[in-house]
Design an enzyme around this catalytic site. Structure first.
Site, PDB file in Angstrom:
ATOM      1  N   HIS A   1      36.655  12.999  25.461  1.00 18.00           N
ATOM      2  CA  HIS A   1      37.412  12.457  26.593  1.00 18.00           C
ATOM      3  C   HIS A   1      36.517  11.741  27.596  1.00 18.00           C
ATOM      4  O   HIS A   1      36.998  10.910  28.376  1.00 18.00           O
ATOM      5  CB  HIS A   1      38.233  13.557  27.278  1.00 18.00           C
ATOM      6  CG  HIS A   1      37.437  14.555  28.043  1.00 18.00           C
ATOM      7  ND1 HIS A   1      36.897  15.688  27.471  1.00 18.00           N
ATOM      8  CD2 HIS A   1      37.082  14.597  29.353  1.00 18.00           C
ATOM      9  CE1 HIS A   1      36.264  16.388  28.385  1.00 18.00           C
ATOM     10  NE2 HIS A   1      36.346  15.756  29.533  1.00 18.00           N
TER      11      HIS A   1
ATOM     12  N   LYS B   1      27.553  24.734  35.455  1.00 18.69           N
ATOM     13  CA  LYS B   1      28.710  25.346  36.104  1.00 18.69           C
ATOM     14  C   LYS B   1      28.234  26.123  37.333  1.00 18.69           C
ATOM     15  O   LYS B   1      27.065  26.500  37.422  1.00 18.69           O
ATOM     16  CB  LYS B   1      29.435  26.281  35.130  1.00 18.69           C
ATOM     17  CG  LYS B   1      30.153  25.554  33.997  1.00 18.69           C
ATOM     18  CD  LYS B   1      30.925  26.529  33.123  1.00 18.69           C
ATOM     19  CE  LYS B   1      31.691  25.818  32.030  1.00 18.69           C
ATOM     20  NZ  LYS B   1      32.773  24.955  32.561  1.00 18.69           N
TER      21      LYS B   1
ATOM     22  N   LYS C   1      37.016   7.749  29.901  1.00 24.87           N
ATOM     23  CA  LYS C   1      37.001   7.574  31.349  1.00 24.87           C
ATOM     24  C   LYS C   1      36.727   6.105  31.683  1.00 24.87           C
ATOM     25  O   LYS C   1      35.845   5.468  31.104  1.00 24.87           O
ATOM     26  CB  LYS C   1      35.947   8.489  31.989  1.00 24.87           C
ATOM     27  CG  LYS C   1      36.300   9.975  31.853  1.00 24.87           C
ATOM     28  CD  LYS C   1      35.278  10.850  32.519  1.00 24.87           C
ATOM     29  CE  LYS C   1      35.618  12.331  32.334  1.00 24.87           C
ATOM     30  NZ  LYS C   1      36.876  12.709  32.977  1.00 24.87           N
TER      31      LYS C   1
ATOM     32  N   HIS D   1      29.125  15.509  25.161  1.00 24.07           N
ATOM     33  CA  HIS D   1      29.534  14.416  26.049  1.00 24.07           C
ATOM     34  C   HIS D   1      28.382  13.551  26.552  1.00 24.07           C
ATOM     35  O   HIS D   1      28.429  12.325  26.443  1.00 24.07           O
ATOM     36  CB  HIS D   1      30.279  14.977  27.256  1.00 24.07           C
ATOM     37  CG  HIS D   1      31.509  15.748  26.922  1.00 24.07           C
ATOM     38  ND1 HIS D   1      32.485  15.268  26.075  1.00 24.07           N
ATOM     39  CD2 HIS D   1      31.942  16.973  27.322  1.00 24.07           C
ATOM     40  CE1 HIS D   1      33.456  16.155  25.962  1.00 24.07           C
ATOM     41  NE2 HIS D   1      33.154  17.196  26.708  1.00 24.07           N
TER      42      HIS D   1
ATOM     43  N   LYS E   1      31.145  19.157  42.387  1.00 26.28           N
ATOM     44  CA  LYS E   1      31.722  18.607  41.160  1.00 26.28           C
ATOM     45  C   LYS E   1      31.352  17.136  41.097  1.00 26.28           C
ATOM     46  O   LYS E   1      31.680  16.365  42.003  1.00 26.28           O
ATOM     47  CB  LYS E   1      33.238  18.769  41.144  1.00 26.28           C
ATOM     48  CG  LYS E   1      33.916  18.211  39.889  1.00 26.28           C
ATOM     49  CD  LYS E   1      35.418  18.417  39.942  1.00 26.28           C
ATOM     50  CE  LYS E   1      36.118  17.761  38.759  1.00 26.28           C
ATOM     51  NZ  LYS E   1      35.700  18.319  37.462  1.00 26.28           N
TER      52      LYS E   1
ATOM     53  N   ASP F   1      28.085  22.681  24.942  1.00 17.80           N
ATOM     54  CA  ASP F   1      29.424  22.353  25.413  1.00 17.80           C
ATOM     55  C   ASP F   1      29.479  21.000  26.104  1.00 17.80           C
ATOM     56  O   ASP F   1      30.496  20.299  26.013  1.00 17.80           O
ATOM     57  CB  ASP F   1      29.903  23.446  26.384  1.00 17.80           C
ATOM     58  CG  ASP F   1      31.357  23.282  26.780  1.00 17.80           C
ATOM     59  OD1 ASP F   1      32.195  23.114  25.888  1.00 17.80           O
ATOM     60  OD2 ASP F   1      31.643  23.314  27.991  1.00 17.80           O
TER      61      ASP F   1
ATOM     62  N   ARG G   1      51.840  29.329  16.084  1.00 16.75           N
ATOM     63  CA  ARG G   1      52.374  30.547  15.470  1.00 16.75           C
ATOM     64  C   ARG G   1      53.417  31.238  16.343  1.00 16.75           C
ATOM     65  O   ARG G   1      54.247  31.987  15.850  1.00 16.75           O
ATOM     66  CB  ARG G   1      51.227  31.509  15.155  1.00 16.75           C
ATOM     67  CG  ARG G   1      50.332  31.032  14.005  1.00 16.75           C
ATOM     68  CD  ARG G   1      49.180  31.972  13.767  1.00 16.75           C
ATOM     69  NE  ARG G   1      48.237  31.969  14.879  1.00 16.75           N
ATOM     70  CZ  ARG G   1      47.093  32.650  14.898  1.00 16.75           C
ATOM     71  NH1 ARG G   1      46.759  33.404  13.857  1.00 16.75           N
ATOM     72  NH2 ARG G   1      46.287  32.592  15.933  1.00 16.75           N
TER      73      ARG G   1
ATOM     74  N   LYS H   1      36.618  18.670  20.242  1.00 18.31           N
ATOM     75  CA  LYS H   1      35.360  19.395  20.273  1.00 18.31           C
ATOM     76  C   LYS H   1      35.654  20.890  20.439  1.00 18.31           C
ATOM     77  O   LYS H   1      36.768  21.242  20.884  1.00 18.31           O
ATOM     78  CB  LYS H   1      34.474  18.887  21.403  1.00 18.31           C
ATOM     79  CG  LYS H   1      34.959  19.289  22.803  1.00 18.31           C
ATOM     80  CD  LYS H   1      33.823  19.438  23.757  1.00 18.31           C
ATOM     81  CE  LYS H   1      34.268  20.186  25.006  1.00 18.31           C
ATOM     82  NZ  LYS H   1      33.230  20.587  25.904  1.00 18.31           N
TER      83      LYS H   1
END
Length: 520
Positions: free
Chosen positions: A204, A368, A208, A268, A373, A263, A59, A174
């Protein structure tokens, strides 16, 4: 000369057809960080079709040049192999059109711009329509596709050109619904406009390299597949953790569609679990592979309500320190309810009731604000039936069971841990690790997952995309837990400090079964 990147996963894959890629929601973060850098990577490796153009629609009023400059800045930061010269050539295929795709009045202009670009770049009627917008805009946009005849070929049974029919495919991001009912409804909305073979529900994680390598690891090596069952495997862990918090997305994450269980685990990790647990498909065709994944998800046990506290744990990070930096805690993030019940950590146990996996728990966790990680799959084998080396463990009992650790990210690779004798006199035993490092072995960085998936969509390969049955079965698994959590607010939230491995309840869930998480 750039080395051509080509995916040899499937035999006799077609070259991608000429096509016009139309990104709806092109002013958003996904387009800047993932889609355009991935398309640029395909360009520099010679994998994009020669006749190809990319049209962004959103937009926001913007010229073609302003759009290109905005994306150049993002590509310079995120794209593999970025050079100014290659970008200038790639940018010649980038265009922008300001429109609201949910409004019928926008489509005369959209179709006119698409026709102009198709004629200029000789892409024909082939178009890849990518929904990179907010999820609540999916349905009205899809409805407008149908009502404005964006799908010019019609149903395949009445194809104008059966030998080489033009195609229009849709890629849906998603979250795909926020509960079983909304997911099923979105599937029906899509089905009224597109054939199932033209619907690409993207994940995604399935793009991988290490997840794709799982099938090769299992089905191309006879030393692994015979022991890939309940006779030898004690349990399986699938972990995806992030050190960052919600990074300014607190209002989205705190919405009814947010939370770690929705999420990450629903979207996933259940897919990763299905690849680990699936039966050997009869071929590498997309339908055969997706059928086996659907069977795994369909065989997941439906737990009774009284069992849910024992097989599902939620957590929420509080103030803490990550990498030397202080984090204020989830409830202090912008846009978050100070009494929020949203799970920033979730862990569940899934039982797959089949002959191969009967009695083997699959533990899935995501969070989180965690200590590291990490995305990994851990296959933990059963201990030896007789501990003949008990005297060599200095009172620690039996030797630890063997493990296969599949690192999805970072440091992509596979580790096999077993026991070996330390050189010298006497019988001293020590852990030994065989380590396959993906980058070191193949002397190349794995491509961005979105690059793999976008190329597959252009080639018409749905192998790494979800079928509608997989989506609906995944919601069937997690929804009872979500309902239970909604009905039973938790008084101890937040219950883990940022920078740790999650709430103690998660460790207790594992300890109750005599197991523990693999925390590197």
């Amino acid at each position: 000369m750039a080395t051509r990147w080509y995916d040899a996963r499937m035999p006799n894959l077609d070259e991608p057809s000429p096509c016009l890629i139309v990104i709806f929601g092109a002013s958003g973060d996904l387009t800047k960080r993932k889609l355009i850098p991935s398309l640029y990577h395909l360009h520099v490796t010679g994998s994009l079709p020669a006749n190809c153009a990319i049209l962004g629609i959103s937009r926001t009023e913007m010229s073609d040049d302003a759009f290109r400059e905005k994306l150049r800045e993002a590509a310079e930061k995120h794209a593999q192999g970025y050079t100014a010269a290659a970008w200038q050539k790639f940018a010649g295929s980038l265009y922008y059109h300001a429109a609201d795709s949910t409004k019928q009045t926008a489509y005369a202009g959209i179709k006119k711009r698409m026709a102009e670009l198709s004629d200029r770049h000789k892409t024909g009627q082939n178009s890849l329509l990518y929904l990179a917008m907010a999820p609540h805009l999916y349905e009205p946009t899809i409805i407008q596709f149908g009502e404005n005849n964006m799908i010019v070929e019609g149903k395949r049974w009445c194809s104008i050109n059966r030998d080489n029919p033009p195609w229009q495919r849709i890629v849906v991001e998603k979250p795909f619904g926020n509960d079983p009912e909304s997911a099923g409804h979105l599937n029906r909305v899509l089905g009224r406009v597109f054939e199932e073979e033209s619907i690409y529900r993207i994940d995604h994680y399935l793009g991988k390299e290490t997840v794709q390598n799982l099938m090769v690891f299992r089905f191309a090596n006879t030393i692994f597949e015979p022991i890939w069952n309940q006779h030898y495997i004690d349990h399986v862990q699938v972990t995806a953790t992030e050190t960052v918090g919600v990074e300014g997305r607190g209002s989205y994450y705190d919405s009814p569609g947010g939370g770690a269980l929705r999420d990450m685990i629903q979207s996933h990790l259940l897919q990763v679990m299905a690849v680990v647990a699936m039966e050997p498909p009869v071929s590498l065709k997309a339908d055969d592979i997706r059928l086996e994944k659907s069977k795994v998800l369909g065989a997941a046990r439906q737990h009774r309500e009284q069992d849910l506290p024992d097989i599902a744990v939620r957590g929420q990070y509080g103030p803490g320190t990550i990498g030397g930096r202080s984090n204020p805690g989830y409830r202090n993030e912008p846009g978050v309810n100070p009494e929020s019940q949203t799970d920033t950590f979730a862990a569940i146990q899934v039982m797959i009731d089949t002959w191969r996996w009967g009695g083997v728990p699959f533990y899935l966790r995501s969070g989180k604000g965690m200590a590291r990680k990490l995305t990994e799959i851990v296959i933990s084998f059963k201990p030896t039936p007789h501990c003949i080396f008990r005297d060599q463990t200095q009172g620690a009992g039996c030797l630890p069971p063997n493990q296969i650790v599949i690192n999805v990210q970072p440091d992509e690779g596979i580790r096999i841990r077993f026991e070996g004798k330390v050189p010298g006199s006497g019988m001293k035993i020590k852990d030994v690790v065989m380590d396959f490092d993906y980058v070191e072995q193949f002397q190349s960085e794995p491509p961005e997952a979105y690059a793999t998936l976008l190329l597959d969509a252009m080639r018409g390969d749905q192998t790494l995309y979800k079928h509608r049955d997989e989506i609906e079965q995944a919601w069937r698994i997690v929804q009872p837990v979500l309902d239970y959590w909604d009905a039973n607010p938790q008084s101890d939230l937040p219950n883990y400090a940022a920078g740790t491995w999650g709430p103690q309840a998660s460790d207790k869930m594992m300890a109750r079964d005599g197991r523990q998480w693999h925390n590197p």
